[in-house]
Design an enzyme around this catalytic site. Structure first.
Site, PDB file in Angstrom:
ATOM      1  N   SER A   1      19.159 -89.448 -59.506  1.00  0.00           N
ATOM      2  CA  SER A   1      19.107 -88.076 -59.204  1.00  0.00           C
ATOM      3  C   SER A   1      18.745 -87.826 -57.767  1.00  0.00           C
ATOM      4  O   SER A   1      17.659 -88.314 -57.231  1.00  0.00           O
ATOM      5  CB  SER A   1      18.054 -87.060 -59.905  1.00  0.00           C
ATOM      6  OG  SER A   1      18.046 -85.865 -59.266  1.00  0.00           O
ATOM      7  N   HIS A  15      23.688 -88.807 -59.696  1.00  0.00           N
ATOM      8  CA  HIS A  15      23.250 -87.329 -60.288  1.00  0.00           C
ATOM      9  C   HIS A  15      23.050 -86.150 -59.223  1.00  0.00           C
ATOM     10  O   HIS A  15      22.090 -86.538 -58.499  1.00  0.00           O
ATOM     11  CB  HIS A  15      22.208 -87.428 -61.379  1.00  0.00           C
ATOM     12  CG  HIS A  15      21.668 -86.215 -62.176  1.00  0.00           C
ATOM     13  ND1 HIS A  15      22.780 -86.122 -63.323  1.00  0.00           N
ATOM     14  CD2 HIS A  15      21.072 -85.188 -61.791  1.00  0.00           C
ATOM     15  CE1 HIS A  15      22.154 -84.942 -63.992  1.00  0.00           C
ATOM     16  NE2 HIS A  15      21.042 -84.596 -63.065  1.00  0.00           N
ATOM     17  N   ASP A  45      22.007 -82.510 -58.355  1.00  0.00           N
ATOM     18  CA  ASP A  45      21.458 -81.230 -59.125  1.00  0.00           C
ATOM     19  C   ASP A  45      21.571 -80.009 -58.343  1.00  0.00           C
ATOM     20  O   ASP A  45      20.849 -79.887 -57.113  1.00  0.00           O
ATOM     21  CB  ASP A  45      19.847 -81.495 -59.403  1.00  0.00           C
ATOM     22  CG  ASP A  45      19.401 -82.352 -60.262  1.00  0.00           C
ATOM     23  OD1 ASP A  45      18.594 -83.421 -60.032  1.00  0.00           O
ATOM     24  OD2 ASP A  45      19.799 -82.056 -61.393  1.00  0.00           O
ATOM     25  N   MET A 105      21.504 -76.236 -57.869  1.00  0.00           N
ATOM     26  CA  MET A 105      20.796 -74.976 -58.050  1.00  0.00           C
ATOM     27  C   MET A 105      20.873 -73.754 -57.436  1.00  0.00           C
ATOM     28  O   MET A 105      21.010 -73.936 -56.276  1.00  0.00           O
ATOM     29  CB  MET A 105      19.138 -75.341 -58.344  1.00  0.00           C
ATOM     30  CG  MET A 105      18.701 -76.300 -58.941  1.00  0.00           C
ATOM     31  SD  MET A 105      17.022 -76.866 -58.948  1.00  0.00           S
ATOM     32  CE  MET A 105      16.959 -78.588 -59.458  1.00  0.00           C
ATOM     33  N   HIS A 155      25.254 -81.829 -62.155  1.00  0.00           N
ATOM     34  CA  HIS A 155      24.564 -80.913 -63.066  1.00  0.00           C
ATOM     35  C   HIS A 155      24.476 -79.612 -62.607  1.00  0.00           C
ATOM     36  O   HIS A 155      23.630 -79.381 -61.426  1.00  0.00           O
ATOM     37  CB  HIS A 155      23.267 -81.418 -63.218  1.00  0.00           C
ATOM     38  CG  HIS A 155      22.142 -80.957 -64.068  1.00  0.00           C
ATOM     39  ND1 HIS A 155      20.958 -81.270 -64.253  1.00  0.00           N
ATOM     40  CD2 HIS A 155      22.571 -79.795 -65.060  1.00  0.00           C
ATOM     41  CE1 HIS A 155      20.381 -80.567 -65.200  1.00  0.00           C
ATOM     42  NE2 HIS A 155      21.283 -79.479 -65.755  1.00  0.00           N
ATOM     43  N   MET A 191      22.839 -76.223 -62.628  1.00  0.00           N
ATOM     44  CA  MET A 191      21.957 -75.460 -62.805  1.00  0.00           C
ATOM     45  C   MET A 191      22.154 -73.915 -62.352  1.00  0.00           C
ATOM     46  O   MET A 191      21.380 -73.490 -61.228  1.00  0.00           O
ATOM     47  CB  MET A 191      20.665 -75.865 -62.554  1.00  0.00           C
ATOM     48  CG  MET A 191      20.301 -77.012 -63.537  1.00  0.00           C
ATOM     49  SD  MET A 191      18.822 -77.929 -63.081  1.00  0.00           S
ATOM     50  CE  MET A 191      19.849 -79.131 -61.784  1.00  0.00           C
ATOM     51  N   MET A 245      17.642 -81.838 -71.356  1.00  0.00           N
ATOM     52  CA  MET A 245      16.749 -81.593 -70.431  1.00  0.00           C
ATOM     53  C   MET A 245      15.333 -81.802 -70.899  1.00  0.00           C
ATOM     54  O   MET A 245      14.752 -81.314 -71.804  1.00  0.00           O
ATOM     55  CB  MET A 245      16.607 -80.276 -69.539  1.00  0.00           C
ATOM     56  CG  MET A 245      17.951 -79.879 -68.919  1.00  0.00           C
ATOM     57  SD  MET A 245      18.154 -80.891 -67.622  1.00  0.00           S
ATOM     58  CE  MET A 245      16.647 -80.477 -66.556  1.00  0.00           C
ATOM     59  N   ASP A 298      17.176 -85.954 -69.070  1.00  0.00           N
ATOM     60  CA  ASP A 298      17.027 -85.776 -67.558  1.00  0.00           C
ATOM     61  C   ASP A 298      15.626 -84.993 -67.307  1.00  0.00           C
ATOM     62  O   ASP A 298      15.427 -83.735 -67.936  1.00  0.00           O
ATOM     63  CB  ASP A 298      18.103 -84.986 -67.366  1.00  0.00           C
ATOM     64  CG  ASP A 298      18.045 -84.408 -65.717  1.00  0.00           C
ATOM     65  OD1 ASP A 298      19.036 -83.590 -65.496  1.00  0.00           O
ATOM     66  OD2 ASP A 298      17.464 -84.887 -65.033  1.00  0.00           O
TER      67      ASP A 298
HETATM   68  C1  DX5 Z   1      15.476 -80.998 -62.650  1.00  0.00           C
HETATM   69  C2  DX5 Z   1      16.785 -81.891 -62.437  1.00  0.00           C
HETATM   70  C3  DX5 Z   1      16.471 -83.215 -62.786  1.00  0.00           C
HETATM   71  C4  DX5 Z   1      15.372 -83.829 -61.827  1.00  0.00           C
HETATM   72  C5  DX5 Z   1      15.100 -85.064 -62.310  1.00  0.00           C
HETATM   73  O1  DX5 Z   1      16.087 -79.685 -62.752  1.00  0.00           O
HETATM   74  O2  DX5 Z   1      18.049 -81.353 -63.485  1.00  0.00           O
HETATM   75  O3  DX5 Z   1      17.739 -84.049 -62.614  1.00  0.00           O
HETATM   76  O4  DX5 Z   1      15.894 -83.918 -60.480  1.00  0.00           O
HETATM   77  O5  DX5 Z   1      14.255 -85.425 -61.640  1.00  0.00           O
HETATM   78  P1  DX5 Z   1      12.979 -86.456 -61.940  1.00  0.00           P
HETATM   79  O6  DX5 Z   1      13.312 -87.695 -62.433  1.00  0.00           O
HETATM   80  O7  DX5 Z   1      11.952 -86.364 -60.515  1.00  0.00           O
HETATM   81  O8  DX5 Z   1      12.144 -85.618 -63.020  1.00  0.00           O
HETATM   82 ZN    ZN Z   2      19.727 -82.971 -63.320  1.00  0.00          ZN
END
Ligand code: DX5
Ligand code: ZN
Length: 224
Positions: free
Chosen positions: A8, A33, A35, A37, A66, A68, A137, A175
């Protein structure tokens, strides 16, 4: 199924994003990956299609996006154009989930569905046949570096049982808070993809060592 490692980039050094992506590719990561948001589904804003396009240009690995965000169905084309290989939408943010997943597939991306910690696995029962990945998650969506929520192991096991009972082959990705100390347990519960940010980009001794540690830990347990 062999266990895949999705690194990620939320935990990466964004001033050197291309280098960071190439380093984990060299180190043997399977997916990158990303993320996304929007500051509404999650408290913070992170990145969008521009970051996906930057990652797409830096690696041959699948770009595992991903979302969010609220109203993800409004942005599917933009992430397809940016080069997303996989696209995960949250069941909590997507009232017309079946249609959204069909549209993701029609755009040429792997349709994936993500569940926040409080969401029961039964909520995705009727889309299991049309997803490539169920993203469990193991922290509350919104930030990296949070502690793993052990109760999620029960959810992973429940999904692995449904996968076997229905004769399906979707990946179960975990995740959030994944590291060498819990990778084996996640895999033994049925996870086939480990998403890790802090354990890779925040390890301190470089991507190769971090990826090797995670792989060794995961390899200690074959899925049940
Ligand atoms: C959190 C993300 C995850 C996160 C994982 O909302 O969806 O992908 O970045 O990061 P670590 O491995 O640091 O928990
Ligand atoms: Zn994620």
């Amino acid at each position: 199924m062999t266990v895949k490692l999705a690194t990620s980039i939320l935990a990466a050094d964004f001033s050197r994003l291309g280098e960071e992506v190439r380093a984990v590719e060299q180190a043997g990561a399977d997916w990158i990956h990303v993320d996304v948001m929007d500051g509404r589904f999650t408290p913070d804003i992170t990145m969008g299609p521009l970051a996906v396009r930057a990652v797409r240009g830096a690696t041959r690995l699948p770009v595992d996006v991903h979302l969010m965000i609220v109203e993800p169905e409004r942005h599917l084309d933009a992430f397809a154009r940016a080069g997303a290989t996989h696209l995960a939408v949250h069941v909590e943010a997507c009232p017309r989930l079946h249609l959204a997943l069909q549209r993701i597939a029609a755009l040429g991306m792997r349709p994936s569905v993500a569940l926040s910690p409080a969401t029961p696995p039964g909520q995705v029962e009727y889309v299991l046949p049309i997803v490539g990945t169920v993203l469990v998650m193991t922290v509350e969506p919104g930030a990296g570096g949070q502690p793993f929520i052990p109760e999620m192991l029960r959810k992973i096991r429940a999904l692995a049982e449904r996968r076997a009972a229905l004769g399906l082959t979707f990946d179960i990705a975990v995740d959030g808070g994944i590291g060498p100390d819990n990778a084996a347990t996640a895999v033994a519960s049925g996870a086939t993809v480990l998403v890790a940010g802090t354990a890779v980009f925040g390890a301190g001794d470089g991507a190769a060592a971090a990826v090797a540690r995670l792989r060794a830990a995961a390899g200690q347990a074959a899925p049940r």
